[in-house]
Write an enzyme that holds these catalytic residues in place. Structure first.
Site, PDB file in Angstrom:
ATOM      1  N   CYS A 113      -2.208  -3.370   4.204  1.00  0.00           N
ATOM      2  CA  CYS A 113      -0.956  -3.986   3.730  1.00  0.00           C
ATOM      3  C   CYS A 113      -1.023  -4.392   2.263  1.00  0.00           C
ATOM      4  CB  CYS A 113      -0.572  -5.168   4.606  1.00  0.00           C
ATOM      5  SG  CYS A 113      -0.214  -4.643   6.287  1.00  0.00           S
ATOM      6  N   HIS A 261       4.482  -9.792   1.146  1.00  0.00           N
ATOM      7  CA  HIS A 261       4.331  -8.731   2.135  1.00  0.00           C
ATOM      8  C   HIS A 261       5.146  -9.065   3.386  1.00  0.00           C
ATOM      9  CE1 HIS A 261       2.890  -5.717   4.728  1.00  0.00           C
ATOM     10  NE2 HIS A 261       2.201  -6.531   5.491  1.00  0.00           N
ATOM     11  N   ASN A 291       7.292  -4.450   9.753  1.00  0.00           N
ATOM     12  CA  ASN A 291       6.160  -4.400   8.825  1.00  0.00           C
ATOM     13  C   ASN A 291       5.862  -2.933   8.497  1.00  0.00           C
ATOM     14  OD1 ASN A 291       3.703  -4.483   7.509  1.00  0.00           O
ATOM     15  ND2 ASN A 291       2.676  -5.768   9.025  1.00  0.00           N
TER      16      ASN A 291
END
Ligand code: ACO
Length: 334
Positions: A113, A261, A291
């Site tokens: 990520c 994020h 996500n």
């Protein structure tokens, strides 16, 4: 020191919308559980014939157009992903093929990520060192092919979506243009690698890197210690954000837009609340995309620029946390 700038951005998400209600037909979950825990309402899944490089290509073409550049003007392609097209070569090579790029180097970065920020830092350093003048940086994920869409995998499966985001990063030699990537800080803590990972296939495994038993046991799907990850995310993101600001001699108040994020809306709300960052200074899109790991920050950045939330001259702080563990922050004047 040579300055660098983000000259163009673009993103692409597949057309297929998968709602929480759609997932509830595949596993024991509910719209209420997913919304409450994560803020996610829907995500996008790639179609049957879409590859990771297809998504990356669409984002890259948009970023090139936004920067007013052709692929022939790019010196290097960096692609961050945790859901590769094949084991090898990297997805960047399939993107290279699709873009019909000249014989420029390309490489994949594996920092999950935080991958886009790791790639941005690499591009930034290449340019500052004078090795390249312009780099195409892409974050791309097709998670839908890697998650277990069944009750056994529900804790992870409901969180992820597919998408790609890209940026054209180049040297800024114009003294009248304030655009600059001011500072990027990267961190990792490998001892927590197994807290969020996919174990198989893997060359550490015996007797083969993949067996029928590994598939049956679900070792090919992501496993996460959710609470552990949550705790580290809400600690590391503020830490690296403050470290980056301090290195650039900036204060929280100087930042026009915070892009965190998109792993969980609750993480971002908690971090912003703890740091005293006003909600209107943060942009989230997790409710629409879930996500998208390495793609999350470049998608957000592209959306922010397209919506006029991050115009020329604005100061943007991009902060990520993810598997590895990795965490990173980039501070850029657009
Ligand atoms: N639907 C319904 N129930 C579920 C689901 C689901 N999808 N998933 C788990 N549950 C159940 C669990 O089985 C558990 O049931 P039990 O109490 O009977 O045992 C209950 O819900 C609570 O589960 P928890 O895991 O304790 O839920 P929690 O409140 O911790 O929320 C979550 C889970 C949303 C995953 C949270 O821990 C989180 O966001 N963690 C961080 C995620 C993250 O930041 N990832 C990093 C980035 S990703 C990357 O880098 C690749």
């Amino acid at each position: 020191m040579r300055r660098t700038k983000i000259a163009g951005t673009g993103f692409y998400v597949p057309e297929r919308v998968v709602t929480n209600h759609d997932l509830a037909k595949l596993m024991d979950t509910s719209d209420e559980w997913i919304r409450q825990r994560s803020g996610i309402v829907e995500r996008r899944f790639a179609s049957e014939d879409q590859t990771p490089a297809d998504l990356a290509y669409e984002a890259a073409v948009r970023a090139l157009a936004d920067a007013g550049r052709e692929i022939g003007e790019i010196d290097c392609i960096l692609l961050a992903t945790l859901s590769p097209q094949h084991e090898f070569p990297g997805t960047s090579f399939f993107l290279h093929e699709k873009l019909d790029a000249p014989e420029i180097p390309c490489m994949d970065l594996r920092a999950q990520c935080s991958g886009f920020l790791y790639a941005l830092a690499t591009a930034n350093s290449f340019i500052r060192a004078g090795q390249f003048g312009r780099v195409l940086v892409v974050g791309c994920e097709v998670h839908s092919m890697g998650i277990e869409l069944a009750t056994r995998g529900r804790d992870v499966a409901v969180l992820f979506g597919d998408g790609a985001g890209a940026a054209v990063v180049e040297a800024n030699d114009d003294a009248n243009d304030p655009a600059d990537i001011l500072e990027i800080r990267l961190h990792a803590e490998g001892r927590h690698a197994r807290k969020l990972w996919i174990e198989a296939p893997g060359c550490s495994l015996r007797p083969y890197r993949i067996t029928h038993e590994m598939i049956d046991d679900g070792r090919i799907y992501p496993k996460m210690d959710g609470k552990f990850v949550f705790k580290h995310a809400v600690t590391r993101m503020p830490e690296v954000l403050l470290e980056t600001l301090s290195a650039a001699s900036k204060k929280l108040e100087d930042v026009d837009l915070f892009l965190f994020h998109q792993a969980n809306l609750r993480i971002n709300e908690y971090v912003a609340g703890q740091m005293g960052i006003a909600p209107e200074k943060c942009l989230n899109n997790i409710e629409r995309y879930g996500n998208t790991s390495a793609a999350a920050i470049p998608i957000l950045l592209a959306e922010a620029r397209a919506a006029g939330r991050a115009g020329p001259g604005s100061l943007v702080a991009m902060t990520a946390f993810g598997s590895g563990f990795t965490w990173a922050c980039a501070l850029a004047r657009l």
